[in-house]
Design an enzyme around this catalytic site. Sequence first.
Site, PDB file in Angstrom:
ATOM      1  CD  GLU A 108      33.818 -16.785 -19.676  1.00 24.49           C
ATOM      2  OE1 GLU A 108      32.969 -16.889 -18.803  1.00 24.49           O
ATOM      3  OE2 GLU A 108      33.781 -16.646 -20.768  1.00 24.49           O
ATOM      4  CG  ASP A 112      37.002 -26.308 -21.309  1.00 23.26           C
ATOM      5  OD1 ASP A 112      37.931 -26.915 -20.883  1.00 23.26           O
ATOM      6  OD2 ASP A 112      36.002 -26.816 -21.627  1.00 23.26           O
ATOM      7  CG  PHE A 161      30.659 -30.660 -17.733  1.00 21.88           C
ATOM      8  CD1 PHE A 161      31.163 -29.993 -18.940  1.00 21.88           C
ATOM      9  CD2 PHE A 161      29.531 -30.377 -17.629  1.00 21.88           C
ATOM     10  CE1 PHE A 161      30.343 -28.942 -19.413  1.00 21.88           C
ATOM     11  CE2 PHE A 161      28.729 -29.385 -18.019  1.00 21.88           C
ATOM     12  CZ  PHE A 161      29.119 -28.518 -18.978  1.00 21.88           C
TER      13      PHE A 161
HETATM   14  P1  IMP Z   1      36.077 -22.448 -23.522  1.00 18.34           P
HETATM   15  O1  IMP Z   1      35.802 -21.293 -24.903  1.00 18.34           O
HETATM   16  O2  IMP Z   1      36.489 -23.683 -24.083  1.00 18.34           O
HETATM   17  O3  IMP Z   1      37.105 -21.525 -22.747  1.00 18.34           O
HETATM   18  O4  IMP Z   1      34.816 -22.336 -22.858  1.00 18.34           O
HETATM   19  C1  IMP Z   1      34.273 -21.472 -22.010  1.00 18.34           C
HETATM   20  C2  IMP Z   1      32.849 -21.576 -21.894  1.00 18.34           C
HETATM   21  O5  IMP Z   1      32.498 -22.929 -21.942  1.00 18.34           O
HETATM   22  C3  IMP Z   1      32.519 -21.426 -20.357  1.00 18.34           C
HETATM   23  O6  IMP Z   1      32.201 -19.712 -20.327  1.00 18.34           O
HETATM   24  C4  IMP Z   1      31.397 -22.150 -20.214  1.00 18.34           C
HETATM   25  O7  IMP Z   1      30.245 -21.371 -20.522  1.00 18.34           O
HETATM   26  C5  IMP Z   1      31.608 -23.280 -20.920  1.00 18.34           C
HETATM   27  N1  IMP Z   1      32.310 -24.598 -20.162  1.00 18.34           N
HETATM   28  C6  IMP Z   1      33.291 -24.879 -19.846  1.00 18.34           C
HETATM   29  N2  IMP Z   1      33.807 -25.724 -19.121  1.00 18.34           N
HETATM   30  C7  IMP Z   1      32.377 -26.164 -18.448  1.00 18.34           C
HETATM   31  C8  IMP Z   1      32.221 -26.889 -17.490  1.00 18.34           C
HETATM   32  O8  IMP Z   1      32.946 -27.510 -16.963  1.00 18.34           O
HETATM   33  N3  IMP Z   1      30.884 -26.609 -16.956  1.00 18.34           N
HETATM   34  C9  IMP Z   1      30.042 -25.883 -17.623  1.00 18.34           C
HETATM   35  N4  IMP Z   1      30.251 -24.904 -18.544  1.00 18.34           N
HETATM   36  C10 IMP Z   1      31.797 -25.276 -19.272  1.00 18.34           C
END
Ligand code: IMP
Length: 189
Positions: A108, A112, A161
């Site tokens: 991955e 986040d 971000f």
């Molecule tokens: P989660 O489900 O919130 O853990 O998000 C995972 C996905 O969100 C990652 O695989 C990224 O594609 C996107 N994402 C989360 N934070 C960022 C960031 O800071 N920059 C770019 N994409 C992000």
Amino acid sequence: MGSPMTEAANKPKEIAEILLDEPTLQSRIAELGAEITRDYQGEELIVLCVLKGSIMFTVDLVKHLGLRVAIDFISISSYGAATKSTGVVKMVKDIEEDIKGKHVLVVEDIVDTGLTLDYLKRSLSMREPASLKICSLLSKPARRKVDMEIDYLGFTIDDHFVVGYGLDYQSFYRNIPYIGILDTSLLDE
Ligand code: IMP
């Protein structure tokens, strides 16, 4: 490999700061590769690249794996605003390999909230792999909504971000060779 100075000179103005430059990324990825190689010695491994954010990381990581490795791709998309994860996840492209009885390493870009990986882990577990581990380049623990064990982690970062090295904002910036903090306020000018 570009030097940090070259990267800084070409930096788009909306990238507020270079958080992780190329040499920093590459040396940590080499360490992760060595660790994974040690842990899976004598085994075959399916490296599962989660499209599209993990492309750069996967390509660089597998070069450091001294193992018999098969690479496969999965694509999932989450609905919601561009910089927020909603946890509502849809599988866009499934894997081609049968993972039953195989060792699988999910690669991955960033964890986040953890909701995407939580969904992915649960759906892959149902296919009965011999083992299922997670390797993520980045983790933003401040925003975590579900407990998520990351077996191999590149860097823990604060709640910014970030873009570059595969990570996007509205599909752009993936080609930038470093990880930078995006100042979204400058995009609306
Ligand atoms: P989660 O489900 O919130 O853990 O998000 C995972 C996905 O969100 C990652 O695989 C990224 O594609 C996107 N994402 C989360 N934070 C960022 C960031 O800071 N920059 C770019 N994409 C992000």
